[in-house]
Motif scaffolding. Sequence first.
Motif, PDB file in Angstrom:
ATOM      1  N   ILE A  97      13.486  -0.372 -19.060  1.00 28.43           N
ATOM      2  CA  ILE A  97      12.638   0.351 -18.110  1.00 28.43           C
ATOM      3  C   ILE A  97      13.436   1.430 -17.394  1.00 28.43           C
ATOM      4  CG2 ILE A  97      11.368   0.122 -15.929  1.00 28.43           C
ATOM      5  CD1 ILE A  97      10.463  -2.665 -16.956  1.00 28.43           C
ATOM      6  N   GLY A  98      14.624   1.073 -16.921  1.00 27.77           N
ATOM      7  CA  GLY A  98      15.447   2.036 -16.214  1.00 27.77           C
ATOM      8  C   GLY A  98      15.879   3.191 -17.093  1.00 27.77           C
ATOM      9  N   THR A  99      16.261   2.875 -18.336  1.00 26.14           N
ATOM     10  CA  THR A  99      16.741   3.904 -19.255  1.00 26.14           C
ATOM     11  C   THR A  99      15.615   4.810 -19.734  1.00 26.14           C
ATOM     12  OG1 THR A  99      18.526   2.448 -20.012  1.00 26.14           O
ATOM     13  CG2 THR A  99      17.928   4.285 -21.449  1.00 26.14           C
ATOM     14  N   LEU A 100      14.466   4.227 -20.047  1.00 25.85           N
ATOM     15  CA  LEU A 100      13.386   4.976 -20.679  1.00 25.85           C
ATOM     16  C   LEU A 100      12.382   5.563 -19.694  1.00 25.85           C
ATOM     17  CD1 LEU A 100      12.731   2.491 -23.611  1.00 25.85           C
ATOM     18  CD2 LEU A 100      13.935   4.660 -23.739  1.00 25.85           C
ATOM     19  N   ARG A 101      12.200   4.928 -18.535  1.00 22.60           N
ATOM     20  CA  ARG A 101      11.182   5.411 -17.598  1.00 22.60           C
ATOM     21  C   ARG A 101      11.753   5.745 -16.217  1.00 22.60           C
ATOM     22  NH1 ARG A 101       5.926   4.155 -19.574  1.00 22.60           N
ATOM     23  NH2 ARG A 101       6.098   4.298 -21.843  1.00 22.60           N
ATOM     24  N   GLY A 102      12.989   5.341 -15.938  1.00 19.72           N
ATOM     25  CA  GLY A 102      13.593   5.635 -14.652  1.00 19.72           C
ATOM     26  C   GLY A 102      14.210   7.028 -14.630  1.00 19.72           C
ATOM     27  N   PRO A 103      14.886   7.355 -13.524  1.00 25.02           N
ATOM     28  CA  PRO A 103      15.021   6.550 -12.309  1.00 25.02           C
ATOM     29  C   PRO A 103      13.752   6.580 -11.466  1.00 25.02           C
ATOM     30  CG  PRO A 103      16.107   8.661 -12.012  1.00 25.02           C
ATOM     31  CD  PRO A 103      15.637   8.627 -13.440  1.00 25.02           C
ATOM     32  N   PHE A 104      13.683   5.634 -10.522  1.00 25.82           N
ATOM     33  CA  PHE A 104      12.532   5.523  -9.633  1.00 25.82           C
ATOM     34  C   PHE A 104      12.969   5.799  -8.199  1.00 25.82           C
ATOM     35  CE2 PHE A 104      11.761   2.752 -13.267  1.00 25.82           C
ATOM     36  CZ  PHE A 104      10.480   3.131 -13.652  1.00 25.82           C
ATOM     37  N   GLY A 115       5.813  14.324  -7.872  1.00 28.87           N
ATOM     38  CA  GLY A 115       7.268  14.294  -7.894  1.00 28.87           C
ATOM     39  C   GLY A 115       7.896  13.008  -7.410  1.00 28.87           C
ATOM     40  N   LYS A 116       7.114  11.988  -7.057  1.00 31.93           N
ATOM     41  CA  LYS A 116       7.641  10.708  -6.618  1.00 31.93           C
ATOM     42  C   LYS A 116       7.230   9.613  -7.597  1.00 31.93           C
ATOM     43  CE  LYS A 116       9.651  12.109  -2.850  1.00 31.93           C
ATOM     44  NZ  LYS A 116      11.118  12.060  -2.701  1.00 31.93           N
ATOM     45  N   LYS A 117       8.150   8.709  -7.852  1.00 32.63           N
ATOM     46  CA  LYS A 117       7.911   7.667  -8.844  1.00 32.63           C
ATOM     47  C   LYS A 117       8.229   6.300  -8.244  1.00 32.63           C
ATOM     48  CE  LYS A 117       9.504   8.662 -12.919  1.00 32.63           C
ATOM     49  NZ  LYS A 117      10.402   8.761 -14.111  1.00 32.63           N
ATOM     50  N   VAL A 118       7.266   5.374  -8.354  1.00 31.27           N
ATOM     51  CA  VAL A 118       7.398   4.023  -7.802  1.00 31.27           C
ATOM     52  C   VAL A 118       7.325   3.014  -8.938  1.00 31.27           C
ATOM     53  CG1 VAL A 118       6.300   2.275  -6.342  1.00 31.27           C
ATOM     54  CG2 VAL A 118       6.434   4.658  -5.561  1.00 31.27           C
ATOM     55  N   TRP A 119       8.199   2.005  -8.887  1.00 34.82           N
ATOM     56  CA  TRP A 119       8.126   0.891  -9.841  1.00 34.82           C
ATOM     57  C   TRP A 119       7.785  -0.377  -9.073  1.00 34.82           C
ATOM     58  CZ3 TRP A 119      11.603  -3.444 -10.878  1.00 34.82           C
ATOM     59  CH2 TRP A 119      11.206  -4.172 -12.013  1.00 34.82           C
ATOM     60  N   PHE A 120       6.713  -1.034  -9.510  1.00 37.74           N
ATOM     61  CA  PHE A 120       6.241  -2.289  -8.920  1.00 37.74           C
ATOM     62  C   PHE A 120       6.553  -3.412  -9.889  1.00 37.74           C
ATOM     63  CE2 PHE A 120       2.617  -5.323  -8.487  1.00 37.74           C
ATOM     64  CZ  PHE A 120       2.895  -5.784  -7.206  1.00 37.74           C
ATOM     65  N   TYR A 174       0.873  -1.177   0.000  1.00 34.93           N
ATOM     66  CA  TYR A 174       0.000   0.000   0.000  1.00 34.93           C
ATOM     67  C   TYR A 174       0.906   1.221   0.000  1.00 34.93           C
ATOM     68  CZ  TYR A 174      -3.605   3.311   1.616  1.00 34.93           C
ATOM     69  OH  TYR A 174      -4.467   4.368   1.742  1.00 34.93           O
ATOM     70  N   ILE A 175       0.754   2.069  -1.019  1.00 33.29           N
ATOM     71  CA  ILE A 175       1.628   3.218  -1.188  1.00 33.29           C
ATOM     72  C   ILE A 175       0.839   4.505  -0.974  1.00 33.29           C
ATOM     73  CG2 ILE A 175       3.243   4.418  -2.703  1.00 33.29           C
ATOM     74  CD1 ILE A 175       4.182   1.632  -1.890  1.00 33.29           C
ATOM     75  N   GLU A 176       1.327   5.309  -0.043  1.00 35.25           N
ATOM     76  CA  GLU A 176       0.764   6.629   0.223  1.00 35.25           C
ATOM     77  C   GLU A 176       1.708   7.666  -0.381  1.00 35.25           C
ATOM     78  OE1 GLU A 176      -1.322   6.126   4.506  1.00 35.25           O
ATOM     79  OE2 GLU A 176       0.688   5.264   4.330  1.00 35.25           O
ATOM     80  N   PHE A 177       1.278   8.291  -1.463  1.00 35.65           N
ATOM     81  CA  PHE A 177       2.103   9.266  -2.161  1.00 35.65           C
ATOM     82  C   PHE A 177       1.975  10.631  -1.495  1.00 35.65           C
ATOM     83  CE2 PHE A 177       1.867   6.067  -5.433  1.00 35.65           C
ATOM     84  CZ  PHE A 177       3.060   6.203  -6.144  1.00 35.65           C
ATOM     85  N   PRO A 178       3.031  11.431  -1.530  1.00 36.70           N
ATOM     86  CA  PRO A 178       2.896  12.807  -1.045  1.00 36.70           C
ATOM     87  C   PRO A 178       1.829  13.528  -1.861  1.00 36.70           C
ATOM     88  CG  PRO A 178       4.924  12.529  -2.304  1.00 36.70           C
ATOM     89  CD  PRO A 178       4.363  11.160  -2.083  1.00 36.70           C
ATOM     90  N   GLY A 179       1.008  14.275  -1.176  1.00 34.69           N
ATOM     91  CA  GLY A 179      -0.063  14.979  -1.868  1.00 34.69           C
ATOM     92  C   GLY A 179      -1.400  14.284  -1.805  1.00 34.69           C
ATOM     93  N   GLY A 180      -1.421  12.955  -1.546  1.00 36.12           N
ATOM     94  CA  GLY A 180      -2.708  12.331  -1.294  1.00 36.12           C
ATOM     95  C   GLY A 180      -3.081  11.082  -2.057  1.00 36.12           C
ATOM     96  N   LEU A 181      -2.429  10.747  -3.174  1.00 35.60           N
ATOM     97  CA  LEU A 181      -2.811   9.548  -3.927  1.00 35.60           C
ATOM     98  C   LEU A 181      -2.499   8.295  -3.122  1.00 35.60           C
ATOM     99  CD1 LEU A 181      -3.783   8.409  -6.723  1.00 35.60           C
ATOM    100  CD2 LEU A 181      -1.351   8.191  -7.293  1.00 35.60           C
ATOM    101  N   ARG A 182      -3.421   7.328  -3.149  1.00 31.72           N
ATOM    102  CA  ARG A 182      -3.253   6.078  -2.417  1.00 31.72           C
ATOM    103  C   ARG A 182      -3.484   4.902  -3.375  1.00 31.72           C
ATOM    104  NH1 ARG A 182      -1.244   9.581   0.280  1.00 31.72           N
ATOM    105  NH2 ARG A 182      -1.959  10.235   2.354  1.00 31.72           N
ATOM    106  N   VAL A 183      -2.476   4.027  -3.478  1.00 32.50           N
ATOM    107  CA  VAL A 183      -2.503   2.924  -4.441  1.00 32.50           C
ATOM    108  C   VAL A 183      -2.224   1.613  -3.723  1.00 32.50           C
ATOM    109  CG1 VAL A 183      -1.518   1.997  -6.569  1.00 32.50           C
ATOM    110  CG2 VAL A 183      -1.698   4.478  -6.266  1.00 32.50           C
ATOM    111  N   LEU A 184      -2.998   0.583  -4.054  1.00 35.25           N
ATOM    112  CA  LEU A 184      -2.833  -0.759  -3.499  1.00 35.25           C
ATOM    113  C   LEU A 184      -2.405  -1.704  -4.615  1.00 35.25           C
ATOM    114  CD1 LEU A 184      -3.249  -2.430  -0.873  1.00 35.25           C
ATOM    115  CD2 LEU A 184      -5.583  -2.869  -1.657  1.00 35.25           C
ATOM    116  N   CYS A 191      16.450   2.072  -9.739  1.00 38.80           N
ATOM    117  CA  CYS A 191      15.721   2.432  -8.526  1.00 38.80           C
ATOM    118  C   CYS A 191      16.707   2.992  -7.500  1.00 38.80           C
ATOM    119  CB  CYS A 191      15.012   1.212  -7.938  1.00 38.80           C
ATOM    120  SG  CYS A 191      13.677   0.553  -8.967  1.00 38.80           S
ATOM    121  N   ARG A 192      16.346   4.081  -6.876  1.00 46.39           N
ATOM    122  CA  ARG A 192      17.212   4.676  -5.854  1.00 46.39           C
ATOM    123  C   ARG A 192      17.136   3.881  -4.555  1.00 46.39           C
ATOM    124  NH1 ARG A 192      14.710   9.596  -8.051  1.00 46.39           N
ATOM    125  NH2 ARG A 192      16.248  10.659  -9.361  1.00 46.39           N
TER     126      ARG A 192
END
Length: 411
Positions: free
Chosen positions: A316-323, A277-282, A106-116, A358-359
């Motif tokens: 993924i890392g080159t085209l959509r990262g960093p995460f 401003g935050k990016k998560v890779w699952f 369960y990810i709580e993003f800064p600003g309010g988005l919540r993703v399961l 990923c950082r």
Amino acid sequence: MASAPTSAALYATVISSAQVTGAEPKDAKELKHHLKHGKGFQNPWDSYKNTVGPTTILDIAWRYFTGQGRWPDTTPPTVPVHKPTFLPTRDSSALRATWLGHACYYIEFPGGLRVLFDPVFTPRCSPFTFMGPKRYTDIPCEISNIPYIDAVVISHNHYDHMSHPTIMNIKKKHPNVHFFVPLGNKTWFLKCGIHNVTELDWWESRDIKLTVMDHASKPTSTDVSVMGDGERKVNEAGGPKTIVATIGCLPCQHTSARGPFDRNHTLWASWSVESCGKKVWFAGDTGYRTVPRLPTGSDDYDPKLQLPYCPAFTQIGTLRGPFDLGLIPIGAYEPRYIMSSMHANPVDSVNIFVDTKCRRALGMHWGTWVLTEEDVLEPPRILKTALRAKDIPETGVFDVCDIGESKEFDA
């Protein structure tokens, strides 16, 4: 926290009907992962070889008959389980991740988005309630304890990642939640009476717009509708707060099936979610290489083997990262000659972590059900060894956590 009725006047989530354009490989439009002369999908890389077939069951039975196979000991204590604590409002400034067992975060993003991600809140990961893998660690909470769920992201349709009872319970408690699934899975949701679902192919993305009318309020589910082109709005001074997020479907190396006759009829995927401003890779569920049968004690990373690895993670890392954060599987990997094409071991996991840029990362896909032969507490031990071999600190970069534990990521 008890569930409360949704008030659409408080906030709303809107899904864009237009595809969001993102960087993709030059050959992405060739759709090499689609079967050319039939229904379904495939892993289009040399790193994948099918290791599951009619002989696999006989092979596994022979392993146990001859004493080569083993049942891991699940006698407590194993992985600690805590009752999770979720933020009571959407006011948050840090990225926050809570592990709810196996592949569920369960990810709580800064600003309010919540993703399961990949929620399974049942005692067994099975089509049956009386047989199949049973949890050896407890379910840390109930769906009703989660105050907000804006989006549910599903990696694929295996029972340890897509649970019908859980999904129906989410829909009941959070009736306006929106589901994101890989291509081919939407029909299953429609048959379940769920219409708030978007299916995507690899490298496709969609936007979410979350408009919070009262940021300190405590609604428990989203009001989802389809947003047409050009409907993204800019906040007026003093007006409601709007959060824009992008959810992207990305490759991984795995398979799919709900029964004996639908193997690979639907797609499997990893996912990215970016908000404020935050990016998560699952990562979902994935392999990295295919390891052949080797003598006991062999190093399957011996350069002499020259085993190909999946190139999708570097893309993924080159085209959509960093995460900022990667959620990466570290368990269910033994024996390697059967499981490696589908499941990463911790050494693979560290390579995936590096490839995807990923950082930070948290481990998953362990500590919940016995699916394979490794000791239930082995994955985090091997992970530390793999990190050390890559000159990555053993703690503070790619970590594990207890079930129900939350970790925050500011930087």
